[in-house]
Design a protein around this motif. Structure first.
Motif, PDB file in Angstrom:
ATOM      1  N   TYR A  11     -13.986  47.237 -22.291  1.00  0.00           N
ATOM      2  CA  TYR A  11     -14.678  48.515 -22.126  1.00  0.00           C
ATOM      3  C   TYR A  11     -14.512  49.387 -23.372  1.00  0.00           C
ATOM      4  O   TYR A  11     -15.478  49.957 -23.876  1.00  0.00           O
ATOM      5  CB  TYR A  11     -14.150  49.248 -20.891  1.00  0.00           C
ATOM      6  CG  TYR A  11     -14.684  50.651 -20.759  1.00  0.00           C
ATOM      7  CD1 TYR A  11     -15.966  50.876 -20.276  1.00  0.00           C
ATOM      8  CD2 TYR A  11     -13.913  51.745 -21.147  1.00  0.00           C
ATOM      9  CE1 TYR A  11     -16.474  52.165 -20.178  1.00  0.00           C
ATOM     10  CE2 TYR A  11     -14.411  53.031 -21.048  1.00  0.00           C
ATOM     11  CZ  TYR A  11     -15.689  53.233 -20.564  1.00  0.00           C
ATOM     12  OH  TYR A  11     -16.183  54.510 -20.471  1.00  0.00           O
ATOM     13  N   LEU A  12     -13.287  49.484 -23.875  1.00  0.00           N
ATOM     14  CA  LEU A  12     -13.049  50.307 -25.066  1.00  0.00           C
ATOM     15  C   LEU A  12     -13.793  49.752 -26.281  1.00  0.00           C
ATOM     16  O   LEU A  12     -14.332  50.517 -27.082  1.00  0.00           O
ATOM     17  CB  LEU A  12     -11.557  50.409 -25.350  1.00  0.00           C
ATOM     18  CG  LEU A  12     -10.757  51.233 -24.332  1.00  0.00           C
ATOM     19  CD1 LEU A  12      -9.276  51.169 -24.645  1.00  0.00           C
ATOM     20  CD2 LEU A  12     -11.231  52.665 -24.291  1.00  0.00           C
ATOM     21  N   HIS A  14     -16.609  48.073 -26.200  1.00  0.00           N
ATOM     22  CA  HIS A  14     -18.016  48.400 -25.976  1.00  0.00           C
ATOM     23  C   HIS A  14     -18.297  49.868 -26.316  1.00  0.00           C
ATOM     24  O   HIS A  14     -19.272  50.187 -26.999  1.00  0.00           O
ATOM     25  CB  HIS A  14     -18.392  48.105 -24.512  1.00  0.00           C
ATOM     26  CG  HIS A  14     -19.728  48.620 -24.117  1.00  0.00           C
ATOM     27  ND1 HIS A  14     -20.910  47.997 -24.491  1.00  0.00           N
ATOM     28  CD2 HIS A  14     -20.080  49.714 -23.398  1.00  0.00           C
ATOM     29  CE1 HIS A  14     -21.920  48.690 -24.014  1.00  0.00           C
ATOM     30  NE2 HIS A  14     -21.451  49.730 -23.348  1.00  0.00           N
ATOM     31  N   MET A  15     -17.433  50.758 -25.847  1.00  0.00           N
ATOM     32  CA  MET A  15     -17.641  52.186 -26.103  1.00  0.00           C
ATOM     33  C   MET A  15     -17.468  52.530 -27.584  1.00  0.00           C
ATOM     34  O   MET A  15     -18.184  53.397 -28.106  1.00  0.00           O
ATOM     35  CB  MET A  15     -16.697  53.027 -25.236  1.00  0.00           C
ATOM     36  CG  MET A  15     -17.000  52.930 -23.739  1.00  0.00           C
ATOM     37  SD  MET A  15     -18.723  53.280 -23.317  1.00  0.00           S
ATOM     38  CE  MET A  15     -18.795  55.027 -23.625  1.00  0.00           C
ATOM     39  N   ALA A  16     -16.557  51.872 -28.272  1.00  0.00           N
ATOM     40  CA  ALA A  16     -16.389  52.116 -29.711  1.00  0.00           C
ATOM     41  C   ALA A  16     -17.664  51.760 -30.456  1.00  0.00           C
ATOM     42  O   ALA A  16     -18.095  52.478 -31.367  1.00  0.00           O
ATOM     43  CB  ALA A  16     -15.204  51.305 -30.250  1.00  0.00           C
ATOM     44  N   ARG A  17     -18.279  50.658 -30.055  1.00  0.00           N
ATOM     45  CA  ARG A  17     -19.545  50.258 -30.690  1.00  0.00           C
ATOM     46  C   ARG A  17     -20.664  51.217 -30.315  1.00  0.00           C
ATOM     47  O   ARG A  17     -21.425  51.666 -31.168  1.00  0.00           O
ATOM     48  CB  ARG A  17     -19.915  48.831 -30.284  1.00  0.00           C
ATOM     49  CG  ARG A  17     -19.065  47.779 -30.951  1.00  0.00           C
ATOM     50  CD  ARG A  17     -19.587  46.368 -30.715  1.00  0.00           C
ATOM     51  NE  ARG A  17     -19.663  46.002 -29.310  1.00  0.00           N
ATOM     52  CZ  ARG A  17     -18.674  45.426 -28.627  1.00  0.00           C
ATOM     53  NH1 ARG A  17     -17.542  45.147 -29.244  1.00  0.00           N
ATOM     54  NH2 ARG A  17     -18.808  45.119 -27.374  1.00  0.00           N
ATOM     55  N   GLN A  18     -20.759  51.534 -29.018  1.00  0.00           N
ATOM     56  CA  GLN A  18     -21.872  52.342 -28.526  1.00  0.00           C
ATOM     57  C   GLN A  18     -21.788  53.797 -28.991  1.00  0.00           C
ATOM     58  O   GLN A  18     -22.762  54.358 -29.476  1.00  0.00           O
ATOM     59  CB  GLN A  18     -21.912  52.284 -26.998  1.00  0.00           C
ATOM     60  CG  GLN A  18     -23.113  52.982 -26.410  1.00  0.00           C
ATOM     61  CD  GLN A  18     -23.164  52.805 -24.901  1.00  0.00           C
ATOM     62  OE1 GLN A  18     -22.237  52.287 -24.276  1.00  0.00           O
ATOM     63  NE2 GLN A  18     -24.247  53.234 -24.303  1.00  0.00           N
ATOM     64  N   VAL A  19     -20.641  54.413 -28.864  1.00  0.00           N
ATOM     65  CA  VAL A  19     -20.505  55.844 -29.162  1.00  0.00           C
ATOM     66  C   VAL A  19     -20.314  56.107 -30.655  1.00  0.00           C
ATOM     67  O   VAL A  19     -20.904  57.033 -31.208  1.00  0.00           O
ATOM     68  CB  VAL A  19     -19.326  56.448 -28.357  1.00  0.00           C
ATOM     69  CG1 VAL A  19     -19.085  57.892 -28.740  1.00  0.00           C
ATOM     70  CG2 VAL A  19     -19.607  56.332 -26.857  1.00  0.00           C
ATOM     71  N   TYR A  20     -19.488  55.289 -31.311  1.00  0.00           N
ATOM     72  CA  TYR A  20     -19.137  55.559 -32.710  1.00  0.00           C
ATOM     73  C   TYR A  20     -19.814  54.613 -33.705  1.00  0.00           C
ATOM     74  O   TYR A  20     -19.664  54.788 -34.915  1.00  0.00           O
ATOM     75  CB  TYR A  20     -17.619  55.488 -32.903  1.00  0.00           C
ATOM     76  CG  TYR A  20     -16.884  56.501 -32.076  1.00  0.00           C
ATOM     77  CD1 TYR A  20     -16.884  57.850 -32.429  1.00  0.00           C
ATOM     78  CD2 TYR A  20     -16.213  56.133 -30.920  1.00  0.00           C
ATOM     79  CE1 TYR A  20     -16.231  58.792 -31.663  1.00  0.00           C
ATOM     80  CE2 TYR A  20     -15.548  57.072 -30.145  1.00  0.00           C
ATOM     81  CZ  TYR A  20     -15.564  58.399 -30.522  1.00  0.00           C
ATOM     82  OH  TYR A  20     -14.918  59.319 -29.758  1.00  0.00           O
TER      83      TYR A  20
END
Length: 177
Positions: A11-12, A14-20
């Protein structure tokens, strides 16, 4: 490092790629790489192993395979087993002290962590002792009141016995006698 859990490491990532827009490189600690190879007889993970940190040329070869524009800005480790490798990798990659605080034994040693929380953080912690022998542990338990009966038939104190290093609650025991 060791990002297996869909609700944590994956999850982290995925979020690192998506958000940042961050690139995420999945690396296996030596512990997990050995386990998958020796116990599970899997070999498809071998390209995800971290470099041999004792050999500067291995670290150099590993980093030279990364895109030149990639800036490594941190290391996230999901497993207790891989934490020391993640810390050492951060140091080998030159992240310390810019965005990595180096190798800290207290992160992996439960006795040292309690000591740090007490001394540095000023928080109350349970009475503890790092014992080398069974006799030393028994003496500490008796001195802590283990097995004493106060007004009833049940002992009034319990002692937790756990390894200095461990994964989650493996080999942790609650003792009343």
């Amino acid at each position: 490092m060791d990002g297996f859990s869909p609700y944590h490491g994956q999850y982290l990532s995925h979020m690192a790629r998506q958000v940042y827009g961050a690139a995420v490189i999945h690396v296996l600690s030596d512990f997990f790489a050995r386990y998958l190879y020796q116990v599970e007889q899997q070999t498809d993970h071998l390209s995800s192993r971290m470099p041999d940190l004792e050999r500067g040329e291995d670290v150099e070869a590993w980093t030279s395979a990364l895109p030149p524009s990639l800036e490594i800005c941190g290391i996230y480790c999901e497993s207790d087993s891989g934490l020391e490798d993640a810390e050492r990798l951060g140091v080998a990659l030159g992240l310390h002290p810019r965005c990595h605080d180096g190798v800290n034994r207290a992160r992996r040693d439960k006795f040292l962590m309690n000591q740090a929380v007490s001394e540095v953080g000023g928080l109350d912690v349970v009475k503890q002792k790092s014992c080398r022998t069974l006799e030393e542990a028994e003496e500490f338990a008796r001195g802590s009141g283990l097995g004493e009966v106060h007004g009833g038939t049940e002992p009034s104190k319990l002692v937790v016995v756990k390894p200095l290093r461990g994964v989650a609650s493996d080999d942790v025991h609650l003792c009343s006698d």
